[in-house]
Design a protein around this motif. Structure first.
Motif, mmCIF file in Angstrom:
data_model
loop_
_atom_site.group_PDB
_atom_site.id
_atom_site.type_symbol
_atom_site.label_atom_id
_atom_site.label_comp_id
_atom_site.label_asym_id
_atom_site.label_seq_id
_atom_site.Cartn_x
_atom_site.Cartn_y
_atom_site.Cartn_z
ATOM 1 N N GLN A 79 3.225 -6.475 -30.782
ATOM 2 C CA GLN A 79 2.145 -5.509 -30.606
ATOM 3 C C GLN A 79 1.264 -5.885 -29.414
ATOM 4 O O GLN A 79 0.856 -5.020 -28.636
ATOM 5 C CB GLN A 79 1.296 -5.437 -31.877
ATOM 6 N N ILE A 80 0.977 -7.167 -29.289
ATOM 7 C CA ILE A 80 0.173 -7.613 -28.154
ATOM 8 C C ILE A 80 0.919 -7.350 -26.853
ATOM 9 O O ILE A 80 0.340 -6.897 -25.859
ATOM 10 C CB ILE A 80 -0.178 -9.101 -28.295
ATOM 11 N N ASP A 81 2.213 -7.620 -26.858
ATOM 12 C CA ASP A 81 3.013 -7.391 -25.662
ATOM 13 C C ASP A 81 3.003 -5.921 -25.264
ATOM 14 O O ASP A 81 2.885 -5.577 -24.085
ATOM 15 C CB ASP A 81 4.441 -7.861 -25.911
ATOM 16 N N GLN A 82 3.105 -5.016 -26.233
ATOM 17 C CA GLN A 82 3.086 -3.589 -25.938
ATOM 18 C C GLN A 82 1.727 -3.149 -25.401
ATOM 19 O O GLN A 82 1.644 -2.316 -24.501
ATOM 20 C CB GLN A 82 3.444 -2.797 -27.194
ATOM 21 N N ALA A 83 0.652 -3.714 -25.959
ATOM 22 C CA ALA A 83 -0.681 -3.369 -25.471
ATOM 23 C C ALA A 83 -0.865 -3.822 -24.027
ATOM 24 O O ALA A 83 -1.433 -3.097 -23.197
ATOM 25 C CB ALA A 83 -1.747 -4.006 -26.371
ATOM 26 N N MET A 84 -0.380 -5.013 -23.712
ATOM 27 C CA MET A 84 -0.476 -5.502 -22.337
ATOM 28 C C MET A 84 0.392 -4.681 -21.400
ATOM 29 O O MET A 84 0.032 -4.428 -20.249
ATOM 30 C CB MET A 84 -0.073 -6.977 -22.287
ATOM 31 N N GLU A 85 1.541 -4.256 -21.885
ATOM 32 C CA GLU A 85 2.453 -3.453 -21.062
ATOM 33 C C GLU A 85 1.813 -2.121 -20.686
ATOM 34 O O GLU A 85 2.020 -1.601 -19.587
ATOM 35 C CB GLU A 85 3.760 -3.211 -21.824
ATOM 36 N N GLY A 86 1.026 -1.540 -21.602
ATOM 37 C CA GLY A 86 0.394 -0.261 -21.328
ATOM 38 C C GLY A 86 -0.872 -0.355 -20.497
ATOM 39 O O GLY A 86 -1.445 0.674 -20.125
ATOM 40 N N VAL B 241 8.760 5.399 -15.565
ATOM 41 C CA VAL B 241 8.815 5.396 -14.101
ATOM 42 C C VAL B 241 7.611 6.123 -13.518
ATOM 43 O O VAL B 241 6.975 5.647 -12.562
ATOM 44 C CB VAL B 241 10.133 6.026 -13.611
ATOM 45 N N LEU B 242 7.264 7.279 -14.089
ATOM 46 C CA LEU B 242 6.113 8.026 -13.592
ATOM 47 C C LEU B 242 4.821 7.221 -13.737
ATOM 48 O O LEU B 242 3.975 7.218 -12.837
ATOM 49 C CB LEU B 242 5.983 9.359 -14.334
ATOM 50 N N LEU B 243 4.671 6.540 -14.866
ATOM 51 C CA LEU B 243 3.467 5.721 -15.067
ATOM 52 C C LEU B 243 3.408 4.587 -14.047
ATOM 53 O O LEU B 243 2.332 4.250 -13.541
ATOM 54 C CB LEU B 243 3.465 5.150 -16.486
ATOM 55 N N PRO C 170 4.874 11.541 -3.279
ATOM 56 C CA PRO C 170 3.827 10.803 -3.999
ATOM 57 C C PRO C 170 3.684 11.283 -5.439
ATOM 58 O O PRO C 170 3.844 12.476 -5.731
ATOM 59 C CB PRO C 170 2.563 11.103 -3.181
ATOM 60 N N VAL C 171 3.392 10.356 -6.330
ATOM 61 C CA VAL C 171 3.171 10.656 -7.746
ATOM 62 C C VAL C 171 1.709 10.372 -8.064
ATOM 63 O O VAL C 171 1.261 9.227 -7.973
ATOM 64 C CB VAL C 171 4.091 9.812 -8.652
ATOM 65 N N ARG C 172 0.993 11.406 -8.425
ATOM 66 C CA ARG C 172 -0.420 11.252 -8.802
ATOM 67 C C ARG C 172 -0.652 12.026 -10.091
ATOM 68 O O ARG C 172 -0.545 13.249 -10.115
ATOM 69 C CB ARG C 172 -1.343 11.757 -7.682
ATOM 70 N N LEU C 173 -0.966 11.305 -11.143
ATOM 71 C CA LEU C 173 -1.097 11.897 -12.469
ATOM 72 C C LEU C 173 -2.555 12.115 -12.830
ATOM 73 O O LEU C 173 -3.439 11.375 -12.400
ATOM 74 C CB LEU C 173 -0.457 10.984 -13.523
ATOM 75 N N THR C 174 -2.799 13.138 -13.634
ATOM 76 C CA THR C 174 -4.124 13.341 -14.207
ATOM 77 C C THR C 174 -4.273 12.452 -15.437
ATOM 78 O O THR C 174 -3.295 11.887 -15.948
ATOM 79 C CB THR C 174 -4.326 14.810 -14.602
ATOM 80 N N ALA C 175 -5.504 12.337 -15.916
ATOM 81 C CA ALA C 175 -5.741 11.518 -17.110
ATOM 82 C C ALA C 175 -4.970 12.070 -18.303
ATOM 83 O O ALA C 175 -4.425 11.308 -19.119
ATOM 84 C CB ALA C 175 -7.236 11.462 -17.413
ATOM 85 N N ARG C 176 -4.907 13.389 -18.404
ATOM 86 C CA ARG C 176 -4.170 13.997 -19.518
ATOM 87 C C ARG C 176 -2.671 13.717 -19.404
ATOM 88 O O ARG C 176 -2.006 13.453 -20.412
ATOM 89 C CB ARG C 176 -4.415 15.510 -19.539
ATOM 90 N N ASP C 177 -2.153 13.782 -18.173
ATOM 91 C CA ASP C 177 -0.734 13.472 -17.969
ATOM 92 C C ASP C 177 -0.421 12.039 -18.378
ATOM 93 O O ASP C 177 0.598 11.774 -19.016
ATOM 94 C CB ASP C 177 -0.349 13.686 -16.501
ATOM 95 N N ARG C 178 -1.293 11.104 -18.001
ATOM 96 C CA ARG C 178 -1.058 9.701 -18.360
ATOM 97 C C ARG C 178 -1.075 9.522 -19.876
ATOM 98 O O ARG C 178 -0.247 8.809 -20.434
ATOM 99 C CB ARG C 178 -2.118 8.800 -17.716
ATOM 100 N N GLU C 179 -2.010 10.160 -20.556
ATOM 101 C CA GLU C 179 -2.070 10.048 -22.013
ATOM 102 C C GLU C 179 -0.794 10.586 -22.646
ATOM 103 O O GLU C 179 -0.263 10.001 -23.597
ATOM 104 C CB GLU C 179 -3.293 10.799 -22.544
ATOM 105 N N GLU C 180 -0.313 11.713 -22.132
ATOM 106 C CA GLU C 180 0.893 12.308 -22.678
ATOM 107 C C GLU C 180 2.107 11.401 -22.453
ATOM 108 O O GLU C 180 2.942 11.210 -23.347
ATOM 109 C CB GLU C 180 1.132 13.668 -22.033
ATOM 110 N N LEU C 181 2.206 10.815 -21.262
ATOM 111 C CA LEU C 181 3.334 9.942 -20.964
ATOM 112 C C LEU C 181 3.282 8.660 -21.790
ATOM 113 O O LEU C 181 4.322 8.143 -22.209
ATOM 114 C CB LEU C 181 3.361 9.610 -19.475
#
Length: 371
Positions: A107-114, A253-255, A223-234
């Motif tokens: 769980q810690i590893d996943q939190a750090m990964e995100g 990859v997008l993140l 270029p890849v530029r995401l909105t905050a909502r896009d990042r949450e969804e991904l």
């Protein structure tokens, strides 16, 4: 930002009470908060249940910036299950139910990964702490074997012991020591090891982490530029629910290519971390641009509007073929066969050439039986 977690007083009598964690967290917090050394903003949790600690860790790694330095420290019991996985014991932990009462290293590893921060430090001062599965940069022991499959950029793990060793309180496994050996030397050295790792604490020591990341070629063209909502969804796509492996891969990859949170890592670094090729990074970035920045269209499987080649069998062709099959067979034949129909279809100019198997499928679809 620093989050210090100390656990030494347990509800389960099977876990022996420790004395060092309370002193460890207090002494380390004093050093980290010192503006002449680090100037960290420190949060300390002592003897909290696992759900409270898990929520705090989630909040700690959320909404961080790419240039933030994060430090997570744990001191207390580390427990391993039958499969060798590490769990950090909290106040409500039961050794016979680690999955539901303790905090897993995964769980810690996943939190750090995100977390988008490029400078993440994790310090584990506990028994079996060498089993933590995050192979970034193993320190304090040369025999840490469980860190190899998790490669990443800007991530460092310090452990007090190997996966098959115990960390000591003073000169004994359990007792009344004021501080553990591992944390005591961190404090005595004024976190010199952290200075060597990140270079931020003392300006004269250069950091091994680059000040600026290399921008890959496809980022200039697509270029890849995401909105905050896009990042949450991904992030939801990569962490929750059941989805296809290719969809999860494209989301990750997008993140990784997102420039809205800062400059991205090099092409080689991203490809190594995600386990994909550089060509995959290029194709995902290209598709994101071609879809007008639609993340759902980018990560989903591309659907074709029409078959690649229009079918030669139209409704008119089917009707004429059925009419031929229902007509009188040629002289010398008692009935139509598929092979015979194939020969006669080839003689008709306005009907495309069809083999006997295609003719059979058409007749079967229309419930037409040759008699």
């Amino acid at each position: 930002m620093a989050l210090l977690i100390a656990s030494y007083d347990y509800q389960d009598t099977g876990l022996r009470r420790l004395t060092a964690p309370a002193h460890d967290a207090e002494a380390l917090a004093e050093v980290l908060q010192d503006p002449d050394i680090a100037g960290f903003e420190v949060t300390t949790l002592v003897n909290e249940p696992h759900h409270r600690v898990g929520e705090a860790i989630g909040d700690f790694y959320r909404d961080r910036r790419r240039d933030d330095l994060t430090l997570l420290y744990f001191t207390g019991h580390g427990l391993k299950d039958d499969d060798g996985r590490l769990y950090l014991a909290m106040a409500n932990t039961r050794p016979d139910s680690l999955l539901f009462t303790a905090l897993s290293a995964e769980q810690i590893d996943q939190a750090m990964e995100g977390c988008v921060s490029r400078q993440k430090v994790l310090i584990l001062d506990c028994c079996y702490s060498g089993a933590f599965p995050a192979g970034r940069l193993a320190k304090a022991d040369t025999a840490v074997h469980a860190l190899e499959r998790f490669q990443g950029h800007g991530r460092t793990v310090l452990t007090a012991s190997d996966a098959t060793q115990y960390s000591f309180e003073g000169n004994q496994l359990h007792g009344q020591a004021a501080q553990s050996v591992f944390t005591r030397y961190l404090v005595v050295c004024r976190c010199l090891v952290l200075v060597c790792l990140v270079g931020r604490l003392v300006p004269q020591i250069p950091s091994p982490l680059p000040d600026r990341a290399v921008v890959m070629g496809s980022q200039k063209k697509w270029p890849v530029r995401l909105t905050a909502r896009d990042r949450e969804e991904l992030v939801r796509v990569t962490t929750t629910g059941v989805r296809g492996a290719s969809m999860i891969m494209r989301a990750r990859v997008l993140l990784a290519l997102d420039t809205s949170v800062g400059e991205v890592d090099s092409k080689e670094m991203i490809a190594t971390r995600l386990g994909v090729s550089g060509e995959t990074l290029r194709l995902v970035a290209k598709r994101f641009t071609e879809t007008g920045g639609d993340v759902h269209a980018t990560i989903a499987r591309k659907r074709r509007d029409l078959p690649p080649v229009p079918s030669p069998v139209t409704g008119e062709v089917e009707a004429r073929l059925i009419a031929m099959a229902c007509s009188q067979p040629p002289q010398g034949y008692a009935r139509w066969s598929l092979r015979l129909l194939e020969k006669h279809v080839a003689l008709v100019e306005d009907i495309p050439d069809l083999d006997h198997s295609t003719i059979g499928r058409i007749l079967k679809k229309r419930n037409c039986v040759l008699t």
